[in-house]
Scaffold this active site. Structure first.
Site, short mmCIF file in Angstrom:
data_model
loop_
_atom_site.label_atom_id
_atom_site.label_comp_id
_atom_site.label_asym_id
_atom_site.label_seq_id
_atom_site.Cartn_x
_atom_site.Cartn_y
_atom_site.Cartn_z
N GLU A 131 48.18 22.78 -21.03
CA GLU A 131 46.96 22.24 -20.44
C GLU A 131 46.03 21.84 -21.58
O GLU A 131 45.88 22.58 -22.55
CB GLU A 131 46.29 23.30 -19.56
CG GLU A 131 44.93 22.90 -19.02
CD GLU A 131 44.28 24.01 -18.21
OE1 GLU A 131 43.03 24.03 -18.12
OE2 GLU A 131 44.99 24.87 -17.66
N GLU A 136 34.86 20.08 -20.54
CA GLU A 136 34.76 21.22 -19.64
C GLU A 136 33.54 22.06 -19.99
O GLU A 136 33.21 22.24 -21.17
CB GLU A 136 36.01 22.10 -19.72
CG GLU A 136 36.03 23.22 -18.69
CD GLU A 136 37.27 24.09 -18.77
OE1 GLU A 136 37.64 24.66 -17.73
OE2 GLU A 136 37.85 24.19 -19.87
#
Length: 311
Positions: A131, A136
């Site tokens: 990932e 974020e």
């Protein structure tokens, strides 16, 4: 002579190989939503969210193409939430990608207490196919954090720094350290959230090759013309803010078959744990998100374009 040869080999391994990039697609208001499907399952990060389907998203204005040619991806900011949580959108690409140069030009990202948005790529067999979290953050965060999550066997603890950001945990293994991954925080205080939006947005670039994963960011007004072109050359961009070189400490095989994902959840594993410290006096994260819809008017992505390049 042997010592000198070993040293030269070490230096060569630290210098990324030059790559020529060919544009595969440019997504904007004309075609963006054709490349994604609307995920409607439960939130894997246990957020207080209800991911809606395409028809619901467009009917309620959570997804749209604005009059200026931008892509809008938002959430419900009119109604008190119920059920599994506040209505929102999670987009996952129809296709899967192995390596490439991913560039996102946007003027606005979700921000505010209770929010946890992300722009990322991920393999289907998580965490064993890796990932890559490019954008974020949560709540009132100002600095973006780019993070890798993998299975066991990806640890940058002994790897020399070749980036401008600040590394936190260096072990990417999702089964240790409460799945914090190996993150690098962008040193730019306008790289995330409200400060990013106030600065007019900017351009993110993530390069994924056999050599490793690197990321750059520029605010609007300071973006190199080369980065905005259809023939980008990362070697003209200087040091990245984040770099994860592959090697025996983290082989390239840890990352494969990634989908591109945009989402916006609320509370959840990360924000639920830090909300009361980030946003004191507002009660619990879930109650705040449920009962204050107008607080989420700024919780949207506004994307000019997304480009994908291959070698």
């Amino acid at each position: 002579m042997i010592t000198r040869s070993i040293f030269l080999i070490f230096l060569l391994n630290q210098v990324p190989v030059s790559h020529q990039w060919s544009l595969q697609f440019k997504l904007n208001a004309a075609n963006f939503f054709d490349y994604f499907y609307f995920y409607t399952g439960s939130d894997p990060t246990h957020g207080y969210v209800n991911y809606v389907d395409r028809d619901t998203a467009f009917a309620n204005g959570y997804a749209a193409n604005d009059s200026d040619g931008n892509v809008y991806i938002g959430c419900d900011h009119h109604n008190i939430a119920s059920g599994s949580g506040r209505d929102s959108v999670r987009l996952q690409s129809n296709d899967k990608y192995n390596q490439g140069l991913f560039m996102l030009y946007l003027s606005h990202m979700p921000s505010g207490c209770g929010t946890w948005p992300a722009f990322w790529t991920c393999g289907g067999n998580w965490p064993y196919e890796g990932e890559i979290d490019i954008i974020e953050g949560v709540d009132k965060q100002r600095y973006d954090k780019t993070t890798l999550h993998t299975g066991p066997g990806c640890d940058f603890s002994g790897v020399s720094k070749n980036f401008t950001g600040s590394a936190s945990s260096k072990n990417c293994d999702s089964f240790v350290n409460s799945n914090s991954g190996c993150g690098i925080t962008n040193p730019n205080s306008k790289s995330y959230g409200k400060p990013f939006n106030a600065a007019g947005g900017g351009l993110y670039a993530m390069e994924w090759t056999d050599d490793g994963i690197r990321a750059w960011f520029w605010n609007e007004g300071s973006i190199p013309s080369n980065a905005l072109s259809d023939s980008p050359d990362p070697h003209q961009w200087g040091l990245p803010y984040a770099a994860f070189p592959f090697g025996s400490w983290c082989p390239s095989s840890m990352f494969k078959d990634h989908q591109i994902i945009f989402d916006q959840t609320f509370c959840g594993d990360w924000d639920g744990a830090v909300f009361e410290g980030d946003c004191p006096g507002l009660g619990s994260c879930t109650d705040y998100v449920k009962n204050h819809p107008k607080k989420f008017r700024e919780s949207f992505w506004l994307i000019t374009w997304l480009k994908y390049f291959k070698q």
